[in-house]
Design a protein around this motif. Sequence first.
Motif, PDB file in Angstrom:
ATOM      1  N   LEU A 182       0.828  -1.204   0.000  1.00 33.37           N
ATOM      2  CA  LEU A 182       0.000   0.000   0.000  1.00 33.37           C
ATOM      3  C   LEU A 182       0.869   1.265   0.000  1.00 33.37           C
ATOM      4  CD1 LEU A 182      -2.709  -1.162   2.559  1.00 33.37           C
ATOM      5  CD2 LEU A 182      -2.815  -1.222   0.048  1.00 33.37           C
ATOM      6  N   PRO A 183       0.295   2.399  -0.405  1.00 27.80           N
ATOM      7  CA  PRO A 183       1.091   3.642  -0.471  1.00 27.80           C
ATOM      8  C   PRO A 183       1.739   4.032   0.848  1.00 27.80           C
ATOM      9  CG  PRO A 183      -0.957   3.886  -1.699  1.00 27.80           C
ATOM     10  CD  PRO A 183      -1.041   2.573  -0.990  1.00 27.80           C
ATOM     11  N   ASP A 184       1.142   3.645   1.983  1.00 29.82           N
ATOM     12  CA  ASP A 184       1.741   4.001   3.280  1.00 29.82           C
ATOM     13  C   ASP A 184       2.827   3.035   3.716  1.00 29.82           C
ATOM     14  OD1 ASP A 184       0.358   1.752   4.023  1.00 29.82           O
ATOM     15  OD2 ASP A 184      -0.983   2.758   5.437  1.00 29.82           O
ATOM     16  N   GLY A 185       3.164   2.070   2.853  1.00 28.40           N
ATOM     17  CA  GLY A 185       4.232   1.132   3.145  1.00 28.40           C
ATOM     18  C   GLY A 185       3.812  -0.152   3.812  1.00 28.40           C
ATOM     19  N   THR A 186       2.538  -0.285   4.215  1.00 30.19           N
ATOM     20  CA  THR A 186       2.064  -1.531   4.825  1.00 30.19           C
ATOM     21  C   THR A 186       1.767  -2.559   3.743  1.00 30.19           C
ATOM     22  OG1 THR A 186      -0.234  -0.763   4.831  1.00 30.19           O
ATOM     23  CG2 THR A 186       1.106  -0.308   6.799  1.00 30.19           C
ATOM     24  N   ARG A 187       1.796  -3.808   4.167  1.00 30.17           N
ATOM     25  CA  ARG A 187       1.530  -4.921   3.264  1.00 30.17           C
ATOM     26  C   ARG A 187       0.193  -5.546   3.636  1.00 30.17           C
ATOM     27  NH1 ARG A 187       4.852  -8.815   4.633  1.00 30.17           N
ATOM     28  NH2 ARG A 187       4.733 -10.005   2.700  1.00 30.17           N
ATOM     29  N   ARG A 188      -0.671  -5.746   2.644  1.00 28.06           N
ATOM     30  CA  ARG A 188      -1.972  -6.370   2.859  1.00 28.06           C
ATOM     31  C   ARG A 188      -1.984  -7.739   2.188  1.00 28.06           C
ATOM     32  NH1 ARG A 188      -6.566  -2.914   0.626  1.00 28.06           N
ATOM     33  NH2 ARG A 188      -6.161  -1.723   2.550  1.00 28.06           N
ATOM     34  N   PHE A 189      -2.301  -8.746   2.974  1.00 23.43           N
ATOM     35  CA  PHE A 189      -2.374 -10.116   2.455  1.00 23.43           C
ATOM     36  C   PHE A 189      -3.582 -10.253   1.529  1.00 23.43           C
ATOM     37  CE2 PHE A 189      -4.161 -14.432   2.965  1.00 23.43           C
ATOM     38  CZ  PHE A 189      -3.091 -15.193   2.517  1.00 23.43           C
ATOM     39  N   LEU A 190      -3.350 -10.764   0.315  1.00 24.94           N
ATOM     40  CA  LEU A 190      -4.431 -10.990  -0.640  1.00 24.94           C
ATOM     41  C   LEU A 190      -4.781 -12.455  -0.791  1.00 24.94           C
ATOM     42  CD1 LEU A 190      -3.434  -8.515  -3.505  1.00 24.94           C
ATOM     43  CD2 LEU A 190      -5.056  -8.149  -1.632  1.00 24.94           C
ATOM     44  N   GLY A 191      -3.833 -13.335  -0.517  1.00 29.72           N
ATOM     45  CA  GLY A 191      -4.123 -14.753  -0.624  1.00 29.72           C
ATOM     46  C   GLY A 191      -2.866 -15.581  -0.700  1.00 29.72           C
ATOM     47  N   GLY A 192      -3.048 -16.878  -0.599  1.00 28.74           N
ATOM     48  CA  GLY A 192      -1.947 -17.817  -0.721  1.00 28.74           C
ATOM     49  C   GLY A 192      -2.400 -19.010  -1.534  1.00 28.74           C
ATOM     50  N   THR A 193      -1.446 -19.721  -2.094  1.00 29.43           N
ATOM     51  CA  THR A 193      -1.797 -20.877  -2.912  1.00 29.43           C
ATOM     52  C   THR A 193      -0.584 -21.779  -3.068  1.00 29.43           C
ATOM     53  OG1 THR A 193      -2.745 -21.563  -5.037  1.00 29.43           O
ATOM     54  CG2 THR A 193      -1.205 -19.719  -5.084  1.00 29.43           C
ATOM     55  N   CYS A 194      -0.830 -23.053  -3.296  1.00 26.04           N
ATOM     56  CA  CYS A 194       0.246 -23.994  -3.612  1.00 26.04           C
ATOM     57  C   CYS A 194       0.525 -24.029  -5.120  1.00 26.04           C
ATOM     58  CB  CYS A 194      -0.123 -25.395  -3.138  1.00 26.04           C
ATOM     59  SG  CYS A 194      -0.342 -25.539  -1.367  1.00 26.04           S
ATOM     60  N   GLN A 195      -0.324 -23.359  -5.887  1.00 28.67           N
ATOM     61  CA  GLN A 195      -0.144 -23.334  -7.329  1.00 28.67           C
ATOM     62  C   GLN A 195       0.785 -22.186  -7.726  1.00 28.67           C
ATOM     63  OE1 GLN A 195      -3.266 -24.328  -5.797  1.00 28.67           O
ATOM     64  NE2 GLN A 195      -2.178 -26.193  -6.326  1.00 28.67           N
ATOM     65  N   ARG A 196       0.974 -22.001  -9.023  1.00 28.54           N
ATOM     66  CA  ARG A 196       1.837 -20.913  -9.489  1.00 28.54           C
ATOM     67  C   ARG A 196       1.041 -19.875 -10.276  1.00 28.54           C
ATOM     68  NH1 ARG A 196       5.778 -23.713 -13.969  1.00 28.54           N
ATOM     69  NH2 ARG A 196       4.185 -24.392 -15.445  1.00 28.54           N
ATOM     70  N   ALA A 197      -0.204 -19.756  -9.932  1.00 26.59           N
ATOM     71  CA  ALA A 197      -1.075 -18.732 -10.489  1.00 26.59           C
ATOM     72  C   ALA A 197      -2.157 -18.438  -9.465  1.00 26.59           C
ATOM     73  CB  ALA A 197      -1.697 -19.209 -11.804  1.00 26.59           C
ATOM     74  N   PHE A 198      -2.668 -17.198  -9.480  1.00 30.08           N
ATOM     75  CA  PHE A 198      -3.671 -16.818  -8.486  1.00 30.08           C
ATOM     76  C   PHE A 198      -4.550 -15.716  -9.054  1.00 30.08           C
ATOM     77  CE2 PHE A 198      -5.164 -15.100  -4.355  1.00 30.08           C
ATOM     78  CZ  PHE A 198      -5.568 -16.293  -3.774  1.00 30.08           C
ATOM     79  N   PHE A 199      -5.836 -15.778  -8.677  1.00 31.07           N
ATOM     80  CA  PHE A 199      -6.807 -14.771  -9.099  1.00 31.07           C
ATOM     81  C   PHE A 199      -7.229 -13.941  -7.897  1.00 31.07           C
ATOM     82  CE2 PHE A 199     -11.267 -13.502  -9.239  1.00 31.07           C
ATOM     83  CZ  PHE A 199     -11.319 -12.764 -10.415  1.00 31.07           C
ATOM     84  N   VAL A 200      -7.297 -12.626  -8.089  1.00 31.54           N
ATOM     85  CA  VAL A 200      -7.803 -11.715  -7.062  1.00 31.54           C
ATOM     86  C   VAL A 200      -8.875 -10.842  -7.700  1.00 31.54           C
ATOM     87  CG1 VAL A 200      -7.248  -9.897  -5.416  1.00 31.54           C
ATOM     88  CG2 VAL A 200      -5.581 -11.688  -5.889  1.00 31.54           C
ATOM     89  N   GLY A 201     -10.013 -10.749  -7.048  1.00 33.33           N
ATOM     90  CA  GLY A 201     -11.104  -9.954  -7.591  1.00 33.33           C
ATOM     91  C   GLY A 201     -11.461  -8.769  -6.726  1.00 33.33           C
ATOM     92  N   GLY A 202     -12.035  -7.741  -7.349  1.00 38.40           N
ATOM     93  CA  GLY A 202     -12.604  -6.619  -6.617  1.00 38.40           C
ATOM     94  C   GLY A 202     -11.619  -5.617  -6.053  1.00 38.40           C
ATOM     95  N   LEU A 203     -10.403  -5.569  -6.593  1.00 35.94           N
ATOM     96  CA  LEU A 203      -9.436  -4.585  -6.098  1.00 35.94           C
ATOM     97  C   LEU A 203      -9.821  -3.177  -6.547  1.00 35.94           C
ATOM     98  CD1 LEU A 203      -6.088  -6.484  -6.796  1.00 35.94           C
ATOM     99  CD2 LEU A 203      -7.323  -6.302  -4.624  1.00 35.94           C
TER     100      LEU A 203
END
Length: 664
Positions: free
Chosen positions: A611-632
Motif C-alpha cells: 500500500l502507499p503508506d508502506g504496509t503490506r496487505r495479504f491478498l491470498g496464498g496458494t500452492c499453485q503458481r497462479a492466483f486470481f484476485v477480484g474486486g481490487l
Amino acid sequence: MNPTRRTVLIAAATAALMPPLSAEAAPKAAAATQPYASYWYPDSLPSGSPGTGITWRSLKSWRPADDPDLAFNASTVPLAARFTPAPANSTARAGQARIQSLVSFGPTSSNPSQGSATADYYALTHWAYIDELVFWGGSSGEGLILAPNAPIVDAAHRHGVPVLGNIFLPPVAYGGQLQWTRDLVQKDAAGRYPLAERLVAVAEAYGFDGWFVNAETSGGNSALGADMLGFLRELKTLAKGKGQRVTWYDSMTVNGSVSWQGALNSQNEAFFQAADDMFVDFRWTAAKLASSGQRAGQLGRNRYELWAGVDVESNGWNSSVNWDAIVPRDKAHVASVGFYRPEWTRNHLPADGRSPGDFHAADDRFWTGRSLDPSRPDATDSWRAPAVSVADRSTVSSVPFASVFNTGHGLRWYEDGEVTSDAPWNHMGLQDRLPSRRWVVHTDGRRPAVTFDFADAWRGGSSVLVDGPVDRAVLDLYATQVPITADTVIELTHRTDAGAVDVELAVAAAEPTTPGATPSYTYFPVTSGSGWQTATVRLTGLTGTVRAIGVRLTGTGQVKWRLGGIAVRNTAETPAAPTALRITGASGGDLRFAWNPAPGDVRHHTLHRLLPDGTRRFLGGTCQRAFFVGGLRPEQGEQEARFEVRAVGELYTTSDPATVTHRW
C-alpha cells in the motif's frame, strides 16, 4: 443409491500446469475471469442452453493445452506416506476397517478454484482416520464428471489421503439420460474405450488419484452392462499404470439394469473384480455384510475393500447405524465404512450464524466422539465415532516439519501475530498437517478444554487454545518418526492470555507399550513471557527417533494458553524467490497473476499488496503458481498498484519478493 437422498452438488478442478514463462515472454494481459473447478459430460451435451454461470463441456474433447485455468487447478502436493502409531485407545485397530468419505465441498458450477472470501466452509481436518476421499457431486444440468479442485487434493495429500474424482450418471428422476452412460463406455474402431484413457489423463494432469464410478441411470440392458464392465476393466488397467485407483458404486448390475444390492453378490461381483474397491449401498444388513466379506475372501480379495455405506447427510451422529454389523467391538471388523456426506457437521448448523469454531466443535464430535478425547471414549455414546474403531495415522516422518495449526479457513489472516488481512477466507491448500488425536489430554487433575481457535493466531487463521482449569496436564500433539541428530531442535511458539502456567515441551523417543498410554515423554522447559514467544529447544539427552511430541502445562487455576506454531528442524532453510511475476489477465479490479517457482522445497506462495503508506496487505496464498484476485480498487491518489509474491518454505521461512505493478 436411493434417489431421495440425492442432493446434486459439487465441483471439480481442471488442471495441468501452464508451461513456465520468462518475464520477457509474458503476453499482454487479457481479460481476467474467476477460475472455477471443472466439470464435464462424457461426450454429448444436453439439449437447450446452460443456465447462468454454467459451462457445458465434453470430456471427450478436453485437451490440457486448451484450458486457460490449468495453472489454478492442478494439485502440487504429492501424496505423503503414512504410518500407524500405537493406537490412542484399546478399541481402535490398525489393518482392519478403513474409512471412505463421500464429500460435497461446493456446487458443481461456480466453485472457485482456489478458495473464497468466507470462513464458512467444510474445512475437513480429521484426515488421520480417512483412507479415501471422494469429491462427490454432479448434476444433469451442469456436468457429470468432477475433478477435485487443487486445495482439497493438496490438503488431503499432506495427510496421506488419496482423492478420487466422481463420475455420476444420475437416476432418471434426477435428469439422467441413458445416452450419457453409452457415451462414457463408447468404443473406438480398435475396440478401446477412449474415455477411460481421457479420465486417467485428467487425473494425471490435475494431480489426483483416480475415479469413483457411480452409474445410476436405469434402462440399460446386458449389452450395456458388458460395455460398462469392459470400460471399467480398461480404466483400472490404465489407472494402475499411473498409480491411480478406481472405486465402483453398488448400483448398475451385470445385466445393465440399476438395482442397488447392499451386498457383494453375483449381480455386481464382476464390477468389484474390475475395480480396486466397491461402495456397498445402504441397503446392507448384518447378514449381507457378513456374506459379502466371506465372498470377497473366496475371490482372493480383502473384505476391507468393501465400503459399507453409512448415510449421515441428514442426521450426522444421530443416525441409526448397526455398528456391530460393520465394526464390532469383540471380534474382527466385518467391512470398511463408507460415510456419505459427513459435511453434515457444517450443514446442520444455522446458515446465518455458523462460525469456524462451531463447525470444528461439531466435526470433532463426529470423528472423535462425545468425550472429545480419543484416549477416553465414552462407552455410553450411541455414535461409534471413527476414533473408537480405527487407529489414526500420521505423515510426520522427516524434517523439516512445521505447523502453525492452520485449518484452511479463518476470520482474518495473521503473520507473526499481526493481522495483515481482516477479511474472512478459506483455502484448504494452506491447511497444515494437524494433530491427529484431538484432543488427548493426560491428567490426574482437572481437564481443560482444547480447541482450534480463530480469535487470534501466530500465522494463518487459527491457533490451539487451552482454556480452563489446569493442574498438570500433558497434551499430545503429533505422532512422529523423525530421526534425532545432534542438530535437531524443536521450536515452540506460544502465548499465555490469562492465568499463570509453566510450559514444557514433551518429547518421546519410544512408542507407548500399551494403547492409550501416555508416551514416555522427556520434558524440556520452555521460556515464557508477555506476548507471543518462540522457544528453541535442543533435544539434549535423546537419541534414536522422535516418536511423539506434546506439551506439558502446570498451573494453579484457570488458564488461557495458545499454541501458535511448532517446528522440528536440523537446519534453518529459506526458499529462493519466485521469478517472472506477471499479470496475465486484467478486468478492472480483477487480476490474474502467474509466476515461475524457484527450485527447491516450497510449501506455498503468498500474494501481498504493498500500500502507499508502506504496509503490506495479504491478498491470498496458494500452492499453485497462479492466483486470481477480484474486486481490487485503487487507494486514494494511487496511480498504480504494487504486488509482491513470496515463496514460503516448510519451516514458514519466506523468500525475498518478486514484484509487479498494475496501472489503474
